[in-house]
Design a protein around this motif. Structure first.
Motif, PDB file in Angstrom:
ATOM      1  N   LEU A   1       0.868  -1.177   0.000  1.00  0.00           N
ATOM      2  CA  LEU A   1       0.000   0.000   0.000  1.00  0.00           C
ATOM      3  C   LEU A   1       0.903   1.224   0.000  1.00  0.00           C
ATOM      4  O   LEU A   1       2.105   1.126   0.208  1.00  0.00           O
ATOM      5  CB  LEU A   1      -0.889   0.016   1.249  1.00  0.00           C
ATOM      6  CG  LEU A   1      -2.058  -0.969   1.289  1.00  0.00           C
ATOM      7  CD1 LEU A   1      -2.679  -0.986   2.674  1.00  0.00           C
ATOM      8  CD2 LEU A   1      -3.122  -0.603   0.266  1.00  0.00           C
ATOM      9  N   GLY A   2       0.291   2.391  -0.206  1.00  0.00           N
ATOM     10  CA  GLY A   2       1.069   3.624  -0.140  1.00  0.00           C
ATOM     11  C   GLY A   2       2.108   3.695  -1.250  1.00  0.00           C
ATOM     12  O   GLY A   2       1.905   3.168  -2.345  1.00  0.00           O
TER      13      GLY A   2
ATOM     14  N   GLU B   1       2.640   2.103  -5.464  1.00  0.00           N
ATOM     15  CA  GLU B   1       2.973   2.831  -6.699  1.00  0.00           C
ATOM     16  C   GLU B   1       4.184   2.199  -7.384  1.00  0.00           C
ATOM     17  O   GLU B   1       4.205   2.051  -8.609  1.00  0.00           O
ATOM     18  CB  GLU B   1       3.254   4.301  -6.387  1.00  0.00           C
ATOM     19  CG  GLU B   1       3.652   5.078  -7.629  1.00  0.00           C
ATOM     20  CD  GLU B   1       3.856   6.556  -7.351  1.00  0.00           C
ATOM     21  OE1 GLU B   1       2.897   7.214  -6.955  1.00  0.00           O
ATOM     22  OE2 GLU B   1       4.997   7.029  -7.505  1.00  0.00           O
TER      23      GLU B   1
ATOM     24  N   TYR C   1       2.995  -0.957  -9.039  1.00  0.00           N
ATOM     25  CA  TYR C   1       2.059  -0.704 -10.134  1.00  0.00           C
ATOM     26  C   TYR C   1       2.766  -0.092 -11.339  1.00  0.00           C
ATOM     27  O   TYR C   1       2.540  -0.490 -12.478  1.00  0.00           O
ATOM     28  CB  TYR C   1       0.956   0.233  -9.640  1.00  0.00           C
ATOM     29  CG  TYR C   1      -0.147   0.472 -10.638  1.00  0.00           C
ATOM     30  CD1 TYR C   1      -1.046  -0.547 -10.947  1.00  0.00           C
ATOM     31  CD2 TYR C   1      -0.304   1.698 -11.257  1.00  0.00           C
ATOM     32  CE1 TYR C   1      -2.070  -0.336 -11.852  1.00  0.00           C
ATOM     33  CE2 TYR C   1      -1.331   1.919 -12.165  1.00  0.00           C
ATOM     34  CZ  TYR C   1      -2.206   0.901 -12.455  1.00  0.00           C
ATOM     35  OH  TYR C   1      -3.217   1.108 -13.355  1.00  0.00           O
TER      36      TYR C   1
ATOM     37  N   GLY D   1      -7.640   1.557   1.620  1.00  0.00           N
ATOM     38  CA  GLY D   1      -6.865   1.514   0.386  1.00  0.00           C
ATOM     39  C   GLY D   1      -6.871   0.142  -0.263  1.00  0.00           C
ATOM     40  O   GLY D   1      -7.161  -0.867   0.387  1.00  0.00           O
ATOM     41  N   TYR D   2      -6.583   0.167  -1.549  1.00  0.00           N
ATOM     42  CA  TYR D   2      -6.471  -1.070  -2.322  1.00  0.00           C
ATOM     43  C   TYR D   2      -5.005  -1.306  -2.670  1.00  0.00           C
ATOM     44  O   TYR D   2      -4.315  -0.364  -3.064  1.00  0.00           O
ATOM     45  CB  TYR D   2      -7.246  -0.950  -3.633  1.00  0.00           C
ATOM     46  CG  TYR D   2      -8.746  -1.019  -3.500  1.00  0.00           C
ATOM     47  CD1 TYR D   2      -9.416  -2.227  -3.653  1.00  0.00           C
ATOM     48  CD2 TYR D   2      -9.493   0.124  -3.242  1.00  0.00           C
ATOM     49  CE1 TYR D   2     -10.788  -2.293  -3.542  1.00  0.00           C
ATOM     50  CE2 TYR D   2     -10.880   0.067  -3.135  1.00  0.00           C
ATOM     51  CZ  TYR D   2     -11.526  -1.144  -3.289  1.00  0.00           C
ATOM     52  OH  TYR D   2     -12.892  -1.211  -3.190  1.00  0.00           O
ATOM     53  N   PRO D   3      -4.543  -2.554  -2.578  1.00  0.00           N
ATOM     54  CA  PRO D   3      -3.246  -2.867  -3.198  1.00  0.00           C
ATOM     55  C   PRO D   3      -3.338  -2.569  -4.696  1.00  0.00           C
ATOM     56  O   PRO D   3      -4.446  -2.425  -5.231  1.00  0.00           O
ATOM     57  CB  PRO D   3      -3.063  -4.359  -2.924  1.00  0.00           C
ATOM     58  CG  PRO D   3      -3.996  -4.680  -1.802  1.00  0.00           C
ATOM     59  CD  PRO D   3      -5.149  -3.734  -1.951  1.00  0.00           C
ATOM     60  N   PRO D   4      -2.214  -2.469  -5.371  1.00  0.00           N
ATOM     61  CA  PRO D   4      -2.270  -2.094  -6.779  1.00  0.00           C
ATOM     62  C   PRO D   4      -2.991  -3.153  -7.623  1.00  0.00           C
ATOM     63  O   PRO D   4      -2.861  -4.346  -7.365  1.00  0.00           O
ATOM     64  CB  PRO D   4      -0.791  -2.004  -7.176  1.00  0.00           C
ATOM     65  CG  PRO D   4      -0.069  -2.851  -6.179  1.00  0.00           C
ATOM     66  CD  PRO D   4      -0.836  -2.709  -4.903  1.00  0.00           C
ATOM     67  N   GLY D   5      -3.755  -2.700  -8.598  1.00  0.00           N
ATOM     68  CA  GLY D   5      -4.446  -3.607  -9.511  1.00  0.00           C
ATOM     69  C   GLY D   5      -3.501  -4.027 -10.626  1.00  0.00           C
ATOM     70  O   GLY D   5      -3.479  -3.427 -11.695  1.00  0.00           O
TER      71      GLY D   5
ATOM     72  N   PRO E   1      -5.540  -8.475 -10.605  1.00  0.00           N
ATOM     73  CA  PRO E   1      -6.252  -7.357 -11.249  1.00  0.00           C
ATOM     74  C   PRO E   1      -7.464  -6.849 -10.483  1.00  0.00           C
ATOM     75  O   PRO E   1      -7.930  -5.754 -10.766  1.00  0.00           O
ATOM     76  CB  PRO E   1      -6.671  -7.953 -12.600  1.00  0.00           C
ATOM     77  CG  PRO E   1      -6.722  -9.426 -12.369  1.00  0.00           C
ATOM     78  CD  PRO E   1      -5.713  -9.740 -11.312  1.00  0.00           C
ATOM     79  N   ARG E   2      -7.986  -7.642  -9.535  1.00  0.00           N
ATOM     80  CA  ARG E   2      -9.178  -7.200  -8.805  1.00  0.00           C
ATOM     81  C   ARG E   2      -8.909  -7.289  -7.302  1.00  0.00           C
ATOM     82  O   ARG E   2      -9.510  -8.079  -6.596  1.00  0.00           O
ATOM     83  CB  ARG E   2     -10.372  -8.076  -9.184  1.00  0.00           C
ATOM     84  CG  ARG E   2     -10.734  -8.022 -10.675  1.00  0.00           C
ATOM     85  CD  ARG E   2     -11.624  -9.188 -11.062  1.00  0.00           C
ATOM     86  NE  ARG E   2     -12.993  -9.040 -10.587  1.00  0.00           N
ATOM     87  CZ  ARG E   2     -13.647  -9.987  -9.913  1.00  0.00           C
ATOM     88  NH1 ARG E   2     -13.064 -11.122  -9.599  1.00  0.00           N
ATOM     89  NH2 ARG E   2     -14.890  -9.783  -9.534  1.00  0.00           N
ATOM     90  N   PRO E   3      -7.994  -6.437  -6.796  1.00  0.00           N
ATOM     91  CA  PRO E   3      -7.630  -6.567  -5.391  1.00  0.00           C
ATOM     92  C   PRO E   3      -8.797  -6.231  -4.451  1.00  0.00           C
ATOM     93  O   PRO E   3      -9.675  -5.445  -4.806  1.00  0.00           O
ATOM     94  CB  PRO E   3      -6.504  -5.543  -5.223  1.00  0.00           C
ATOM     95  CG  PRO E   3      -6.645  -4.605  -6.353  1.00  0.00           C
ATOM     96  CD  PRO E   3      -7.272  -5.371  -7.482  1.00  0.00           C
ATOM     97  N   PHE E   4      -8.770  -6.877  -3.293  1.00  0.00           N
ATOM     98  CA  PHE E   4      -9.692  -6.497  -2.220  1.00  0.00           C
ATOM     99  C   PHE E   4      -9.141  -5.251  -1.542  1.00  0.00           C
ATOM    100  O   PHE E   4      -7.932  -5.028  -1.530  1.00  0.00           O
ATOM    101  CB  PHE E   4      -9.808  -7.625  -1.205  1.00  0.00           C
ATOM    102  CG  PHE E   4     -10.488  -8.848  -1.764  1.00  0.00           C
ATOM    103  CD1 PHE E   4     -11.868  -8.951  -1.755  1.00  0.00           C
ATOM    104  CD2 PHE E   4      -9.745  -9.880  -2.307  1.00  0.00           C
ATOM    105  CE1 PHE E   4     -12.499 -10.072  -2.275  1.00  0.00           C
ATOM    106  CE2 PHE E   4     -10.362 -11.008  -2.837  1.00  0.00           C
ATOM    107  CZ  PHE E   4     -11.740 -11.106  -2.818  1.00  0.00           C
ATOM    108  N   GLY E   5     -10.044  -4.473  -0.967  1.00  0.00           N
ATOM    109  CA  GLY E   5      -9.602  -3.229  -0.343  1.00  0.00           C
ATOM    110  C   GLY E   5     -10.005  -3.142   1.115  1.00  0.00           C
ATOM    111  O   GLY E   5     -10.848  -3.892   1.600  1.00  0.00           O
TER     112      GLY E   5
END
Lengths: 433, 245
Positions: free
Chosen positions: A272-273, A277, A280, A375-379, A384-388
């Motif tokens: 996260l955070g 980035e 991703y 927050g969501y982990p990067p998709g 591609p469909r992370p849980f948040g």
């Protein structure tokens, strides 16, 4: 007579210091640039992969702006930096730069006009990049679309806006030098070290900065506080150290941004955070062989036992018991459905919190920010469909958030320090990342 | 930037929220864990269960809004055309496909609306609001809201949103954001043009009248425009391409 003597000594000392600072030995030219004509397309492709691993684009691109055209705000304790335009525009970008100019910036930290660059641009890491690689990166950057966008001036507080102070800073903290392979290690380990220390500049976040860096570094001895998040230490298995992970798991985390939410005893983590980035924008696109090399090196880092525990909060046992009771109620109402009644997690949506080092490490900054902002982990292509995680800043008070995190940090064999509402309040400010 | 503007207000909300959450949890079963329902749980803290909005008077309802409109907003938060730090933070590293799936989820929700807000607004203000919504004001170059948002003001699929069932504060904040350029849409940005021509008094009149209107029984967006909209709008690609001169 005596006064004159003291003044003389002081003057001589000042001159000596000045001479020491101004010695020109913080510049290296590196080996001669290799001939380029052979296969320019290969060189450009090689450069593109390096620019991706160096994560140049996210910092040099404003939200919704043209790639590499600069203008992104980088908030720091010293003020706000604005990244410059590195597209090949001749007036506002680096279109008029020579390969030599680019090398000087990357390796020595000087701009084309001779001004020292602020180390927000991580030339302290990039100095390890070989001249051949630097040249390839430059060749690739020459191929991105040129965009006319003037540089926005940094907004720094005094005295940090005095660029000449960087001469002293460089003298104290910077030595240029390309990465030198360790002959006792494998080629893969050396490749990983080159990438981790140099190109991917992991230490720019994952190591504490000194008194001229992050302000809370004294209480977080080995990780770093960056962009309001705590970048955990890679040299501690109690934080983000990967010493006990398999290489495949490390690669998987770097590539997908998430790993192993199914079994509590398996390694599990989500990014996260700022690290989300990095995954991703950069790591998910990297050659898996490069990621494996990084994993080899990261696994080999020493596992340092922290001696300095952070300041302990003075709190009576009765006060703590009350907090734990409030925290337990809040946990049952808001957290248990996804994280389990006993912090065991619920696959695939909710990671375990029992034994989760993201929760138990000394710094409570990340757990606080995760509860505040969710927050969501990067998709990524691999996830591609992370849980948040839901953000609780709009609905829970600082005291409630402190209580529930304290409860999570001290239940189910977790044994970390309590969290104060003051610390939660401090994290309600500043940009989100 | 402080994300929690009024602490005491937040405390009150927390109490309301806790109560609502507990009741909701008791009434309805949790969604299966590996589902889109579970994946959009983070949205519901602010936008209410299934996106039906909470009672705090700011966060908008997203349930039942046209999927194209919701998707465009997620993209606008991601690329900086709309500014709300927490929204941008939540969506900035997700793919178009995933954001579309989230938009589709909330567009599918067909839930009853609560009664409209009870506001004490002078009748003259309401009358001016109604006039602007239903007829516009040619002298100020303001088209009727209904000429784009549908005769019943429930929106037009896929990209024009409903104007009903929204809090006045939210409506005013959005029109204000369009006026000063902090909310933008794909060019040509028709809503920005209209907002710039609205006086502050007219913004208040329009928002007040809209916020006090009941939502009709069938609040699904109209399938198509009754007449071609009066302006070019970049967020309605079909309209732009078919009726461009």
């Amino acid at each position: 007579m005596r006064k004159g003597l003291i003044a003389g000594v002081v003057l001589i000392a000042l001159v000596a210091v000045l001479i020491w600072f101004m010695r020109p030995d913080d510049v290296q030219t590196g080996e001669a640039p290799p001939p380029l004509s052979a296969a320019p397309q290969n060189v450009i492709e090689h450069g593109r992969a390096l620019v991706n691993l160096a994560d140049c684009q996210p910092c040099h691109t404003a939200r919704g702006g043209a790639p590499f055209a600069g203008g992104r705000a980088i908030p720091t304790p010293f003020g706000v930096f604005y990244s410059p335009n590195i597209t090949p525009d001749p007036d506002t970008g680096i279109g008029a730069w020579s390969a030599e100019d680019f090398w000087r910036a990357l390796h020595n930290g000087y701009s084309r006009d001779g001004r020292p660059l602020y180390p927000t641009f991580p030339y302290t890491n990039y100095t390890k990049i070989s001249r051949r690689d630097a040249l390839a990166m430059f060749e690739y950057l020459k191929t991105v679309p040129a965009v006319r966008q003037p540089r926005r001036e940094h907004e720094l507080r005094f005295p940090y806006d005095q660029r000449m102070l960087l001469v002293a800073w460089r003298r104290l903290f910077f030595r240029p030098g390309v990465y030198q392979p360790d002959p006792h290690q494998s080629p893969e380990w050396n490749r990983g070290a080159y990438l981790v220390q140099g190109v991917a500049h992991c230490s720019a976040c994952h190591e504490a900065r000194n008194a001229l860096g992050a302000i809370q570094s004294s209480t977080n001895p080995a990780g770093g506080l960056v962009l309001n998040w705590y970048a955990p230490a890679l040299t501690s298995s109690r934080e983000a150290g990967l010493q006990h992970w398999s290489e495949a798991d490390i690669v998987s985390l770097l590539q997908t941004g998430r790993i192993g939410m199914s079994a509590p005893d398996e390694p599990h983590a989500a990014t996260l955070g700022p690290m989300a980035e990095v995954v991703y924008e950069s790591l998910q696109h990297a050659d898996p062989n490069e990621l494996r090399a990084m994993a080899t090196y990261l696994k080999s880092l020493p596992d340092v036992e922290f001696s300095a525990e952070p300041r302990r909060m003075r709190i009576s046992s009765a006060g703590l018991a009350g907090t734990m009771k409030r925290g337990a109620k809040l946990y049952a109402d808001h957290c248990a459905r996804c994280h389990g009644d006993n912090g065991e997690g619920k696959a695939p949506a909710g990671p375990p919190l029992a034994g989760n080092r993201a929760v138990t490490m000394s710094s409570a900054v990340n757990p606080i920010r995760i509860v505040l902002y969710g927050g969501y982990p990067p998709g990524t292509a691999g996830n591609p469909r992370p849980f948040g995680m839901p953000p609780f800043s709009p609905t829970l008070t600082d005291g409630e958030i402190a209580a529930v995190i304290t409860y999570i940090r001290r239940s189910w064999n977790n044994n970390a320090q309590p969290v104060s509402s003051t610390e939660v309040a401090r994290n309600r400010t500043g940009p989100l990342w | 930037m402080r994300l929690n503007p009024k602490r005491s207000h937040a405390r009150r909300c927390a109490v309301v929220f806790l109560a609502a959450w507990t009741v909701a949890a008791a009434q309805s079963p949790s969604p299966p864990l590996d589902s889109i329902d579970q994946r959009v749980q983070p949205c519901m803290v602010c936008h209410g269960k299934e996106g039906r909005a909470t009672s705090d008077g700011y966060y908008p309802r997203i349930a039942g809004k046209p999927a194209g409109y919701l998707f465009n907003q997620l993209i606008n938060f991601r690329n900086g055309h709309r500014h709300f730090p927490m929204m941008t933070y939540l969506v900035e590293r997700q793919s178009d496909a995933y954001l579309q799936e989230m938009a589709d989820y909330f567009a599918r929700q067909d839930l009853p609306y609560p009664p409209p807000q009870a506001l004490s607004v002078p009748p003259a203000v309401l009358a001016r609001g109604e006039q602007l919504v239903m007829e516009g004001d040619a002298s100020q170059r303001i088209p009727a809201c209904r000429s784009c948002h549908g005769a019943r003001l429930v929106g037009v699929a896929p990209a024009v949103p409903s104007l009903l069932g929204l809090p006045r504060d939210y409506l005013m904040a959005q029109i204000g954001a369009w006026k000063n350029g902090t909310r933008r849409a794909a060019a040509p940005d028709c809503m920005a043009e209209v907002a710039k021509d609205l006086s502050p008094a007219d913004v208040n009149a329009v928002a007040s009248w809209l916020a006090t209107q009941p939502v009709p029984e069938n609040a699904k967006a109209d399938a198509e425009f009754a007449e071609p909209p009066p302006r070019q709008c970049g967020s309605i690609p079909d309209h732009t391409s078919t009726s461009a001169p």
